[in-house]
Design a protein around this motif. Structure first.
Motif, PDB file in Angstrom:
ATOM      1  N   MET A  86       0.852  -1.184   0.000  1.00 15.49           N
ATOM      2  CA  MET A  86       0.000   0.000   0.000  1.00 15.49           C
ATOM      3  C   MET A  86       0.891   1.237   0.000  1.00 15.49           C
ATOM      4  SD  MET A  86      -3.248   0.652   0.326  1.00 15.49           S
ATOM      5  CE  MET A  86      -4.189   2.141   0.511  1.00 15.49           C
ATOM      6  N   PHE A  88      -3.676   6.229   0.220  1.00 11.50           N
ATOM      7  CA  PHE A  88      -4.536   5.847   1.324  1.00 11.50           C
ATOM      8  C   PHE A  88      -5.237   7.065   1.904  1.00 11.50           C
ATOM      9  CE2 PHE A  88      -5.055   4.730   5.917  1.00 11.50           C
ATOM     10  CZ  PHE A  88      -6.039   3.786   5.735  1.00 11.50           C
ATOM     11  N   ARG A  89      -6.560   7.102   1.716  1.00 11.40           N
ATOM     12  CA  ARG A  89      -7.309   8.216   2.277  1.00 11.40           C
ATOM     13  C   ARG A  89      -8.121   7.775   3.480  1.00 11.40           C
ATOM     14  NH1 ARG A  89     -10.025   9.632  -3.316  1.00 11.40           N
ATOM     15  NH2 ARG A  89     -10.861   7.643  -2.636  1.00 11.40           N
ATOM     16  N   GLY A  90      -8.008   6.484   3.833  1.00 10.21           N
ATOM     17  CA  GLY A  90      -8.704   5.997   5.009  1.00 10.21           C
ATOM     18  C   GLY A  90     -10.049   5.371   4.681  1.00 10.21           C
ATOM     19  N   GLU A  91     -10.291   5.098   3.401  1.00 14.40           N
ATOM     20  CA  GLU A  91     -11.581   4.535   3.004  1.00 14.40           C
ATOM     21  C   GLU A  91     -11.411   3.131   2.434  1.00 14.40           C
ATOM     22  OE1 GLU A  91     -14.154   6.342   3.778  1.00 14.40           O
ATOM     23  OE2 GLU A  91     -12.934   8.087   4.253  1.00 14.40           O
ATOM     24  N   LEU A  92     -12.393   2.280   2.668  1.00 13.09           N
ATOM     25  CA  LEU A  92     -12.373   0.944   2.082  1.00 13.09           C
ATOM     26  C   LEU A  92     -12.358   1.014   0.564  1.00 13.09           C
ATOM     27  CD1 LEU A  92     -14.954  -0.917   4.359  1.00 13.09           C
ATOM     28  CD2 LEU A  92     -12.494  -1.286   4.298  1.00 13.09           C
ATOM     29  N   PHE A 116      -9.123   0.511  -1.339  1.00 15.20           N
ATOM     30  CA  PHE A 116      -8.660  -0.842  -1.650  1.00 15.20           C
ATOM     31  C   PHE A 116      -9.281  -1.341  -2.940  1.00 15.20           C
ATOM     32  CE2 PHE A 116      -8.895  -1.350   3.212  1.00 15.20           C
ATOM     33  CZ  PHE A 116      -7.717  -0.654   3.360  1.00 15.20           C
ATOM     34  N   GLN A 120      -7.164  -2.411  -6.114  1.00 17.45           N
ATOM     35  CA  GLN A 120      -7.223  -3.821  -6.481  1.00 17.45           C
ATOM     36  C   GLN A 120      -7.801  -4.037  -7.867  1.00 17.45           C
ATOM     37  OE1 GLN A 120      -9.357  -5.157  -2.894  1.00 17.45           O
ATOM     38  NE2 GLN A 120      -7.793  -6.721  -2.676  1.00 17.45           N
ATOM     39  N   LEU A 134      -3.278  -6.396  -0.761  1.00 18.05           N
ATOM     40  CA  LEU A 134      -2.505  -5.233  -0.344  1.00 18.05           C
ATOM     41  C   LEU A 134      -1.845  -5.552   0.981  1.00 18.05           C
ATOM     42  CD1 LEU A 134      -5.170  -2.554  -1.215  1.00 18.05           C
ATOM     43  CD2 LEU A 134      -3.065  -3.021  -2.446  1.00 18.05           C
TER      44      LEU A 134
END
Lengths: 141, 437
Positions: free
Chosen positions: B378, B383-387, B390, B394, B413
């Motif tokens: 990752m 990464f913004r902190g949201e599912l 991913f 992916q 990840l």
């Protein structure tokens, strides 16, 4: 406005034994207190989300220790710990077309509940809830 | 002393016709040397009913039997040497994944030839006597260390023999000694970049100008990433200890294929049946060293897949080129009947900015079905902190892999820094099927 918004610490972790301990140990050693906490899991990995008392310290320390961390703007509101507390907020936001992406809550102290909300339109949500007379927690003391 | 401003030796620009003649003359000599001085080859040629005198024209080379890795192991340690021990001045070994290492030996003249070839290569990338050359590979028995070391020294560059390990100190050396050129594996170079960033340094401000990268397959996208990170020019290095070591082939300023020294090697590309591959057709590289006194291997199967690129190179060198190594014949993984090369996956991942700098391929077997999974790290900036982050990463990677490889490959990840960066050769593929069979 800004004082009503809380910065939530979001950490990317693999879903395996010991990862949560690794994160919380860092906070514990720095005497950072966790006020609200949840894990969103997506199979082999997930996101730890938390509201802490020293957000910037937590963010920096976790980053220094090699974690992938981001700060997310959320709302923290306090309601009576009684039936209808959550409903009041959800209804107000729903009526205004604001989507709640996720929410987690915990009870604190005596008869109070703290709700952390992640919404798609944080400014509008603040206005809506303000009109409802909801008490914002702002930066957690 | 260099031959000119541009070339280390005059043989680099020999007229093609003369070069081919010299190559064939030396081939005949090598076959004779092997036949007369290595009992292994005398027996092998006799069994194949070939006499060195039967090699009359270039095509006759295909009458000669191949030499394979196992032959070196079977004759461990000195069974393929053509000279008595007192003529040897050095040995190196090449680690095998299993069993005995392969031992290679050098006479004084072999070393001289080898080091001049390395110097040709380094000179070709632009390294001169005013450069500071930091050699960040293992020394000891591995040919990459001493080979490049002496080559750079011969040019007159100042060599920093830092070897591997202690990345923070390596970075201090670069800063303190004014390193301008480095030699490393591409994966280690990326590790240096990460460590430098952690030290709050900008890799592109370290002052590096030239990077020589080899010992593991890499891709053009990786080149781009290395060049952009460090602000250097990255050159592909090819060699193997059975053929002296590094310096067999190298990229020139065109960065389009590697010149392979035809006065020192006889070059063939063969298909799966061992027949000569067509022009520009992909196959296994087979080399016969032409000037090696100590160890005249005949038609050695390198296991490396490539094809020849033969055109008039703008750099002026007349030696043919091979494409960067596409993979290893024995690296190929068959997943659900589809041939997959790790280098192919790397190439795809490197083109996707969302994929991190490291990856690992994991193959497992669920029942009778092979499952292939790619693990990527990752990246902070994604990464913004949201599912949703991913799913986005992916599906993007999965889509690209499906398009290029033709397989649905799951993408996992993992936390950054968890995929191992091997200093010598990164282990990119984990085939778990072998354990379950």
């Amino acid at each position: 406005m800004d004082e009503k918004i809380i910065k939530q610490v979001s950490i990317f972790v693999e879903n395996k034994p010991g990862r949560l301990a690794a994160v919380t140990e860092i906070l514990y050693r720095a005497k950072i207190n966790i006020r609200a906490f949840t894990i969103a899991e997506a199979g082999d990995f997930g996101i730890i989300r938390m509201v802490v008392d020293k957000t910037d310290d937590a963010h920096r320390l976790l980053k220094e220790n090699g974690f992938t961390v981001s700060l997310t703007r959320v709302l923290g509101v306090e309601v009576e710990d009684e039936p209808g507390g959550m409903f009041k907020i959800a209804k107000a936001l729903g009526n205004e077309g604001i989507n709640i992406e996720y929410v987690y809550a915990f009870t604190s102290g005596v008869e109070r509940a703290m709700i952390i909300l992640r919404v798609d339109d944080i400014e509008k949500a603040t206005d809506v809830l303000e009109k409802e007379g909801v008490l914002f927690k702002g930066e957690v003391p | 002393m260099p031959y000119s401003e541009k070339y280390w030796q005059k043989e680099e620009i020999m007229p093609k016709k003369d070069l081919m003649e010299l190559q064939f003359k030396r081939l005949k000599h090598t076959v004779k040397n092997a036949y007369e001085n290595v009992p292994f080859y005398r027996k092998k040629l006799k069994e194949a009913r070939i006499h060195p005198d039967d090699i009359k024209k270039r095509e006759d080379v295909s009458k000669l039997p191949f030499t394979v890795k196992e032959d070196l192991r079977d004759t461990y340690p000195f069974g393929l040497f053509a000279v008595p021990k007192e003529k040897l001045v050095r040995i190196h070994t090449s680690s095998g994944t299993s069993g005995k290492p392969k031992v290679v030996g050098y006479t004084k003249r072999d070393l001289d030839n080898w080091i001049n070839m390395v110097a040709r290569c380094l000179y070709m990338t632009g390294i001169r006597n005013h450069d500071v050359f930091q050699n960040m590979v293992s020394y000891a028995l591995f040919t990459g260390g001493l080979g490049m070391h002496y080559g750079a020294e011969l040019i007159g560059a100042m060599v920093v023999p830092s070897a591997t390990g202690n990345t923070e100190r390596q970075i201090s050396y670069i800063q303190d000694f004014g390193t301008t050129a480095i030699h490393a594996t591409p994966s280690y170079a990326l590790h240096i970049k990460e460590v430098a960033e952690k030290m709050d340094l900008r890799p592109d401000e370290l002052g590096l100008k030239i990077g020589c990268f080899g010992a593991e397959p890499w891709s053009d996208s990786m080149r781009k990433r290395l060049e952009e990170s460090f602000g250097l020019k990255a050159f592909d290095s090819y060699g193997l200890s059975e053929m002296n070591g590094p310096g067999v082939a190298f990229e020139c300023e065109e960065q389009n294929g590697l010149h392979i020294w035809a006065d020192h090697y006889f070059i063939e590309i063969i298909d799966e049946e061992g027949k000569p591959a067509g022009e520009g057709e992909r196959g296994e590289l087979v080399l016969t060293p032409l000037t090696k006194e100590a160890m005249p291997l005949l038609r050695y199967r390198t296991g490396d897949l490539t094809y020849t690129i033969d055109y008039k190179c703008s750099c002026g060198r007349t030696h043919p080129k091979i494409h960067r190594i596409l993979g290893r014949a024995d690296d190929m993984i068959v997943v659900r009947g589809i041939n997959v090369f790790p280098s192919q996956i790397e190439h795809i991942l490197m083109k996707i900015p969302d994929a991190g700098d490291s990856y690992q391929v994991v193959i497992t077997r669920e029942g009778t079905l092979d499952e292939m999974k790619v693990r990527v790290e990752m990246k902070d900036e994604l990464f913004r902190g949201e599912l949703e982050d991913f799913r986005r990463i992916q599906s993007k990677i999965q889509k690209e892999l499906l398009k290029e490889v033709g397989l649905r490959i799951n993408v996992d990840l993992v936390e950054k820094g968890t995929l191992e960066r091997f200093k010598l050769k990164a282990k990119r593929v984990l085939d778990m099927r072998k354990d379950t069979i």
